[in-house]
Write an enzyme that holds these catalytic residues in place. Structure first.
Site, PDB file in Angstrom:
ATOM      1  N   SER A   1      22.691  49.530  29.909  1.00 26.07           N
ATOM      2  CA  SER A   1      23.541  49.517  31.105  1.00 26.07           C
ATOM      3  C   SER A   1      22.770  49.108  32.345  1.00 26.07           C
ATOM      4  CB  SER A   1      24.153  50.908  31.328  1.00 26.07           C
ATOM      5  OG  SER A   1      23.137  51.880  31.504  1.00 26.07           O
TER       6      SER A   1
ATOM      7  N   ASN B   1      22.228  63.188  30.947  1.00 22.59           N
ATOM      8  CA  ASN B   1      23.639  63.520  31.163  1.00 22.59           C
ATOM      9  C   ASN B   1      23.880  64.093  32.551  1.00 22.59           C
ATOM     10  OD1 ASN B   1      23.794  62.749  28.530  1.00 22.59           O
ATOM     11  ND2 ASN B   1      24.418  64.735  27.719  1.00 22.59           N
TER      12      ASN B   1
ATOM     13  N   HIS C   1      65.639  45.809  52.471  1.00 16.78           N
ATOM     14  CA  HIS C   1      66.023  44.833  51.431  1.00 16.78           C
ATOM     15  C   HIS C   1      65.680  43.402  51.847  1.00 16.78           C
ATOM     16  CE1 HIS C   1      68.307  48.130  49.601  1.00 16.78           C
ATOM     17  NE2 HIS C   1      68.794  48.368  50.815  1.00 16.78           N
TER      18      HIS C   1
ATOM     19  N   SER D   1      45.162  22.322  51.561  1.00 17.55           N
ATOM     20  CA  SER D   1      45.476  21.804  50.236  1.00 17.55           C
ATOM     21  C   SER D   1      44.632  20.566  49.964  1.00 17.55           C
ATOM     22  CB  SER D   1      46.965  21.441  50.158  1.00 17.55           C
ATOM     23  OG  SER D   1      47.220  20.619  49.038  1.00 17.55           O
TER      24      SER D   1
ATOM     25  N   LYS E   1      49.201  21.205  54.889  1.00 19.17           N
ATOM     26  CA  LYS E   1      49.248  22.611  54.506  1.00 19.17           C
ATOM     27  C   LYS E   1      48.221  23.469  55.247  1.00 19.17           C
ATOM     28  CE  LYS E   1      51.429  24.301  51.862  1.00 19.17           C
ATOM     29  NZ  LYS E   1      51.162  24.445  50.398  1.00 19.17           N
TER      30      LYS E   1
ATOM     31  N   GLU F   1      46.696  36.256  50.357  1.00 20.42           N
ATOM     32  CA  GLU F   1      47.136  36.169  48.960  1.00 20.42           C
ATOM     33  C   GLU F   1      46.090  36.738  48.014  1.00 20.42           C
ATOM     34  OE1 GLU F   1      49.899  32.164  49.495  1.00 20.42           O
ATOM     35  OE2 GLU F   1      47.988  32.043  48.438  1.00 20.42           O
TER      36      GLU F   1
ATOM     37  N   TYR G   1      29.361  65.385  26.934  1.00 23.66           N
ATOM     38  CA  TYR G   1      29.111  63.969  27.188  1.00 23.66           C
ATOM     39  C   TYR G   1      29.324  63.148  25.928  1.00 23.66           C
ATOM     40  CZ  TYR G   1      26.976  59.638  28.738  1.00 23.66           C
ATOM     41  OH  TYR G   1      26.771  58.319  29.076  1.00 23.66           O
TER      42      TYR G   1
ATOM     43  N   LYS H   1      30.956  53.417  35.012  1.00 24.51           N
ATOM     44  CA  LYS H   1      30.277  52.826  36.164  1.00 24.51           C
ATOM     45  C   LYS H   1      30.807  51.449  36.546  1.00 24.51           C
ATOM     46  CE  LYS H   1      26.532  54.329  34.173  1.00 24.51           C
ATOM     47  NZ  LYS H   1      27.124  55.567  33.632  1.00 24.51           N
TER      48      LYS H   1
END
Length: 462
Positions: A23, A110, A156, A277, A283, A290, A317, A325
Site C-alpha cells: 500500500s 493495526n 419545478h 470548443s 462557444k 460541469e 482487523y 485509505k
C-alpha cells in the site's frame, strides 16, 4: 528484503503477492503522521520504563532525520516493505541499529494505522472547514452587493415568486454552514487515540495512553481495543459529510450552468474559469461547473466503497480494511479541489441584473401576491386562489401580465380589487413585503447576513 514479520515463514512471498499487498504507493502520504505518532510512542515507552531515555532520544532523532529526508525527496520507498509503517521502521533500523527494533514494542500496525489515519483526517477536516468558511464569506460579500437584485425564484424549474439574488445565495450559505457543523462533529469522533489497542487485545506492558493522547493532542483514548482497530466509522462519516458538500456544490453548479446559458442569460462566467470548443468558435462553456458536478459521483462512490468494505467484516482487523485509505484520500482530495476552484468561479462571475429583473416580471411570479392582496380585502384564500387562477388564464389568452390588466379587467374577476392593487403586485413590492424572518426582503436578508458573519467568525477560529 527480509520481512520484519517473517520469523515463522520458511520462504519469501511471491513478488506478485508483494505487489498486491503493498500500500506504500498511496499510504506514503501518511508518513508525517506515522513518524509523529512513533515519536510520541517512543517517549511514552521511555516514560514508563520500557526503554531507556537515551534509547528514546536516539529513536526520536532517527525519526526526525527520516522525516527531513522524506520531505527533501531523498527517500525512495520500498514496495517490499509493504506500507509506510514498515518503510519507516526499516529505515530507522538501518540508521540507528538495534535500538530501532525496540520502537514497535507494545504496538501493532493495526493500532498504528488507525492512529495515522485519524491524525491525517483530523488535519484535513480542519482545512476543509476553512475552505468552506472562505466560500461562505465570499457568498456573503456577493449577497451584500445584490440585496436589491430581483430575480425569479423557481419550483419545478418554473418561475414561481420573485426573490433576490442575495436571498438565493444565502440558501447555499445555510447549506455550507451545515456542512461545517458536520465536519466539526465528525472531528470530535475522529479525535480519539487508538494507539495502545495493539493488534486487538491491548498489551501486557504498562502503557500510559493518556500521555500519548496529550502529546498528539487527542481529546481522549478509545475504550475498547477491538473497536479501536476495527473502527472506520469516522472515515465513513467523513465520506458522507463530503458527499453532502458535493451535493451542495453540484446543485449550485447546475444553477450556474443554467444561468450562464443563452436561455437564462443571468450571469456570464469569467474567461479564466470557462473553456471553448475545438470546433465551434463561438462557444464559451461552463466546464468548471460541469466538472464539479461530475466529480460529485466520485465522492458518492468513495462512500459506497467504504460502506461495502466494512459491511461483512468480523472483528477485529482484516486486510480488507487496507481499502479504506484510497477511498478516503480520494474523497478528501476531490472535495478539497472542488472547493478551491469553486470560490473564484463564483467570485468572478458577472451578474446581469436587468435580465434577472426582466425574468422576475414574467411568468406571473406576482400571482401569489395578488391572492394575498385579496385575502387582505376579506376574500377567503381558497376563493382568492381561484380568482387569480382565472385571471392568469385570461392573461395568457390576452398575452398580458397581471399588472398590465386594467382596473376594469381586474374588477371583472373580483369587486374587491381596487386601485392600490398595482402597488401590491409590483415585483419590487412583492419582494420587499416579505419581511418575515428568513424571507427575501432586503432588511430581512441583511439581518441574516449579519448573523452569518458572526457565525463565520467562529468558524474561522475552528
Amino acid at each position: 528484503m527480509a520481512k520484519l514479520w517473517g520469523g515463522r515463514f520458511q520462504k519469501e512471498t511471491d513478488r506478485i503477492v508483494d505487489d498486491f499487498h503493498s500500500s506504500i504507493s498511496f499510504d506514503c502520504r501518511l508518513y508525517r503522521y506515522d513518524i509523529i505518532g512513533s515519536m510520541a510512542h517512543a517517549k511514552m515507552l521511555a516514560k514508563v520504563g520500557i526503554i531507556s531515555r537515551p534509547e528514546a532520544e536516539a529513536i526520536v532523532s532517527g525519526l526526525t532525520g527520516i522525516m527531513d529526508d522524506i520531505e527533501a525527496g531523498r527517500v525512495e520507498f520500498s514496495v517490499a516493505a509493504e506500507d509506510i509503517h514498515m518503510n519507516v521502521e526499516q529505515l530507522l533500523i538501518e540508521r540507528i541499529g538495534e535500538v530501532g527494533k525496540k520502537l514497535h514494542t507494545a504496538r501493532s500496525r493495526n493500532d498504528q494505522v488507525a492512529l495515522d489515519v485519524r491524525m491525517y483526517l483530523r488535519d484535513e477536516l480542519d482545512g476543509l472547514g476553512q475552505l468552506l468558511a472562505g466560500l461562505i464569506g465570499e457568498l456573503l460579500d456577493i449577497a451584500e452587493k445584490h440585496l436589491a437584485t430581483v430575480m425569479p425564484g423557481y419550483t419545478h424549474l418554473q418561475r414561481a415568486q420573485p426573490i433576490t439574488l442575495a436571498h438565493h445565495l444565502l440558501a447555499y450559505c445555510q447549506m455550507f454552514s451545515r456542512d461545517i457543523e458536520r465536519l466539526k462533529d465528525c472531528r470530535r469522533r475522529v479525535n480519539v487515540l487508538p494507539l495502545g489497542a495493539g493488534a486487538l487485545a491491548g498489551t501486557t506492558f504498562p502503557l500510559d495512553r493518556e500521555f500519548v493522547a496529550r502529546e498528539l493532542d487527542f481529546a481522549g483514548v478509545t475504550e475498547n481495543s477491538l473497536d479501536a482497530v476495527s473502527d472506520r466509522d469516522f472515515a465513513v462519516e467523513f465520506a458522507a459529510a463530503g458527499s453532502l458538500i458535493m451535493v451542495h456544490l453540484s446543485r449550485f453548479c447546475e444553477e450556474i450552468i443554467l444561468w450562464s446559458s443563452a436561455e437564462f442569460d443571468f450571469i456570464e462566467l469569467d474567461d479564466a474559469y470557462s473553456t471553448g470548443s475545438s470546433m465551434m468558435p463561438q462557444k464559451k462553456n461552463p466546464d468548471v461547473a460541469e466538472l464539479i458536478r461530475g466529480k460529485s459521483g466520485r465522492v458518492f462512490g468513495d462512500l459506497t466503497a467504504l460502506l461495502t468494505m466494512l459491511k461483512g467484516l468480523p472483528l477485529a482487523y482484516n486486510k480488507d480494511m487496507q481499502e479504506d485509505k484510497e477511498a478516503l484520500f480520494d474523497a478528501v482530495d476531490t472535495v478539497k479541489q472542488c472547493l478551491k476552484i469553486f470560490r473564484p468561479l463564483v467570485a468572478t462571475m458577472r451578474v446581469k441584473k436587468d435580465n434577472m429583473a426582466r425574468a422576475a416580471r414574467g411568468g406571473f411570479t406576482n400571482a401569489t401576491d395578488l391572492a394575498d392582496y385579496l385575502v387582505q380585502k376579506g376574500v377567503p384564500f381558497r376563493e382568492a386562489h381561484e380568482i387569480v387562477g382565472r385571471s392568469v388564464a385570461y392573461c395568457l389568452e390576452q398575452h398580458k401580465s397581471l399588472d398590465e390588466l386594467s382596473l376594469e379587467e381586474l374588477h371583472s374577476f373580483s369587486s374587491a380589487i381596487e386601485a392600490d392593487v398595482y402597488e401590491a403586485i409590483g415585483v419590487a413590492h412583492c419582494v420587499a413585503a416579505r419581511r418575515v424572518t428568513g424571507g427575501p426582503a432586503p432588511e430581512a436578508v441583511q439581518q441574516v447576513i449579519q448573523t452569518a458573519r458572526q457565525r463565520l467568525a467562529k468558524y474561522k477560529a475552528y
